[in-house]
Design a protein around this motif. Sequence first.
Motif: not given
Length: 290
Positions: A38, A161, A249
């Motif tokens: 990711s 997401i 991330h």
Amino acid sequence: MKLSRAEYKEIVKCTEHLRPTRQCMKILKERFPNHSQSTLLSIFSLEYQKRTKRTISRHHSQDVIESYYQRYLSEAKAHPTDPVLLELANEVNLSPALMARVILDRFLQDREGGAASKQVLTSMLREPSLISDQTLANNVYQCTINDCCYGPLVDCIKHAIGQEAEVLLRYKLKERNLSFLDENQLRAKGYDKTPDIILEVPIVVEGHIVHWIESKASFGDDHSHRTYLNEQFWSYWNRFGPGLVIYWHGFIGELDCQRDRGILLKDCFPSDIVTLCHGPGSATTDRPTD
């Protein structure tokens, strides 16, 4: 995942010649096995978008578009089952999804006798079966599913997401029995520009008071973080006091340099939380000053 600037630059250098296809992630993961997929995908997407902004104009002149279209027609006629549009996009270094949009728009101009509406174009990119030409429909589909940076599929994934990260944040807050208002509740109260979470009672994270939390389902690089600071984070600070930004991330570690001014960065929900209670002996929550 928090990266040093040197680590980040090493990854960026590796992305310079990669195309936005699914195979690029395999290359990056093999090269950087200790970094999450990711994080690598987020860095690659940010870098590829910067690259595209620098070069997109060269692909949008009428002469270039016409040359792409005529070449597509010729190769699709000769090889109707081959992914000719995807191969053309990779050859000229253009995002496959953006190439699909350019060619579909030009195709619709031929069929409709003029430019198609943005709504029609977008609906066909989302659902290629709406395209009357089956060969073009197949090519558009191949482009959209093989592009990891642009296109309707990527937009849906990014939205999902982002939603998932916000749901996770609310879950973590409830798990800690922290009282808060989310973005929807704040807008219902008349706020026009708000962080994702306002804490009704501030907390302390790693010695820093936190009044609000912003969730970012992306990697925090120099450009994006600077943009967020100027367009969001400082305005939140001015209105609500010091806060916390979670880059789920990861981010460049050196960017976490505004703690004393009231902006704290993390790559996960903090484990070191001290709650502030009202009443005698409670901690003060004075705002920091410049």
